[in-house]
Structure formats: C-alpha cells, structure tokens
Scaffold this motif. Structure first.
Motif, mmCIF file in Angstrom:
data_model
loop_
_atom_site.group_PDB
_atom_site.id
_atom_site.type_symbol
_atom_site.label_atom_id
_atom_site.label_comp_id
_atom_site.label_asym_id
_atom_site.label_seq_id
_atom_site.Cartn_x
_atom_site.Cartn_y
_atom_site.Cartn_z
ATOM 1 N N PRO A 204 14.607 -51.037 -15.034
ATOM 2 C CA PRO A 204 14.438 -50.285 -16.285
ATOM 3 C C PRO A 204 14.594 -48.785 -16.066
ATOM 4 N N ILE A 207 10.918 -46.480 -20.200
ATOM 5 C CA ILE A 207 10.494 -47.445 -21.215
ATOM 6 C C ILE A 207 9.090 -47.076 -21.680
ATOM 7 N N LEU A 239 14.061 -54.854 -23.096
ATOM 8 C CA LEU A 239 14.165 -55.411 -21.745
ATOM 9 C C LEU A 239 14.154 -56.932 -21.749
#
Length: 267
Positions: A204, A207, A239
């Motif tokens: 990621p 986030i 995600l």
C-alpha cells in the motif's frame, strides 16, 4: 480507534460486492479489526470465506464492528484478541482458527506498528523491539505454524508498503520491516511453490487507517497522501480487491509478486 477518526475511513461496508470467489475458504487476518484488515475481512466474507481476525484486546470495539459486517455476510466470525509480540499467541491463533474452521486456506499477515521517529538518536530500544516483533517476528511465527495445515491451493499474503521501497527517515524502523517482508515473501514463495501454496505481498501507499493518526504526525495528517500522483490518500476499501485477487484462483499463477496499490507512487 476507528470511531475517533475524522473523516471516517471507507472499508467497503456499503460498496463491496462479493462474487463467490473465495467460497468455502478459511482465512486468518491479523490486524483484522480496523483499517486495511477490516476491509479485507469484509471482502473475504462477502466472497464466501469464513474469517478469523486477530487484534489487540484494547481494540475490542473495532473488532466487534468488523465482526458485525462478517455476520451480515452470512458467516460466524472468529475473534482472537491478543498480542502478536507473543510467539505462543501466534501459535494459538493458527491452532484456534484451524480447529474452529476445520482447516486454514488463507493467511493474511497484515498487522503492523509504527511511530514517528525524530531521528536515529531518538529511537528507543523498547519501541524498536516492538516494531520488529509485531512487523517481522509475528509473520514468521504465524507462517511457521500455519504452513503444516495448508494444502495446495492455499495462499499467504503479506502487507508490505511503499515504505519498503521508498523509505521515510521518520519511519526508519517500520520501513526496514516492510523491506524485509518483501524478501520474506519472495523466499517463502520459492520454498512453498512446489507444494502448491502461493505467497504474495500487497504494497500500500498512503492509506487512511487508524495507524496514521496514531503514528504521532499531528502536523502531517491534514496533508496525508496529497503528494501522490492521484493527489489524495487511499481508502482501505481500495485495497480489498488486491487481497481478494491474490487469494483467489484468478491468481493461480501468481506467486512471489508484490502488488502496489500506491496512488501512482512507484516502487
């Protein structure tokens, strides 16, 4: 805690639509009470998987909210509070999931800890050890306990980070662990591939999860994620699809991969 966040993160509660891609699978998700873990738990449940989540005992309120969404998807959730710094707790997580569900097909090694560091000279040893134990020791303990129970077609997914490739000096120890998880993922994929067990990572970018305001960045939070090409922080719901893909048969020839979900930031 999620309730204290403003704005509230989107975990896909109202938007994620399942398609039966994980029907009958049995999953254990660490850090499944909030943030990315909650989004993955909701998505997995709506895709047909039975879901166990691990979390710290003081995160019970978040865990119960996640459990409610799993129940809403038609499954009985398994809630497993405890501290991943404990090797025995990691072993117990796998044992309880396997015994309750009659097996374990999906292991999502997602839980992590980070704090803002003012510099290497201000890195407390005790806190450094916590980062290492939660972010690195626990994935090893959990995978070591889980693999004997996993059959061909099973999947292990780690949560790495853009920090593993483009580290911030204020997150030096966290970034170290995320880079190490990439090596762990690739090495484990090479070992378990002949047994039909796939191992992949999701990386990621920024986030919006409870981890961010808890990091100690009061001056950075309002602008969090604005430096990405997309120009904003991502939501946990954005995600979920990556984890579902890697867990599903659609990714049957994908192993040792790192899937970036970074808002356009390069690995």
């Amino acid at each position: 805690m999620t309730a204290r966040m403003a704005p509230q993160p989107d975990h896909g509660e109202q938007s994620y639509r399942g398609g039966g891609r994980l029907q009958g699978r049995r999953a254990l998700i660490t850090g499944g009470d909030s943030g990315i873990g909650r989004a993955v738990a909701i998505a997995f449940a709506r895709e047909g998987a039975r879901v166990a989540i691990s979390y710290l005992p003081n995160e019970q309120a978040d865990a119960e909210e996640t459990a409610g969404w799993i129940t809403d998807a038609g499954h009985d959730p398994l809630l497993l509070p405890g501290d991943l710094q404990s090797e025995q707790h990691c072993i117990d997580l796998v044992r309880e999931t396997e015994q309750t569900f009659g097996g374990l097909d999906l292991l999502v090694l997602n839980a992590a800890y980070q704090r803002d560091r003012g510099g290497i000279e201000q890195l407390p040893t005790e806190d450094f050890e916590r980062v290492m134990r939660v972010n690195l020791f626990a994935p090893v303990f959990l995978a070591r306990a889980a693999v004997p129970h996993m059959e061909a077609g099973s999947s292990i997914i780690t949560t790495s980070s853009i920090q593993g490739f483009d580290p911030s000096c204020s997150l030096v120890d966290y970034a170290m662990t995320k880079a190490a998880l990439v090596a762990f993922t690739k090495a484990l994929a090479a070992e378990l591939g002949p047994r039909g067990i796939r191992v992949n990572a999701v990386a990621p970018g920024p986030i919006w999860t409870p981890l961010i305001p808890a990091t100690g960045w009061p001056d950075h939070v309002p602008d969090f994620g604005h430096d990405t090409p997309i120009g904003r922080a991502g939501q946990p719901a954005e995600l979920a699809g990556a984890y579902v893909y890697l867990a599903s048969d659609e990714a049957s020839y994908v192993s040792g991969a790192v899937l970036p979900v970074t808002g356009g930031m390069g690995l």
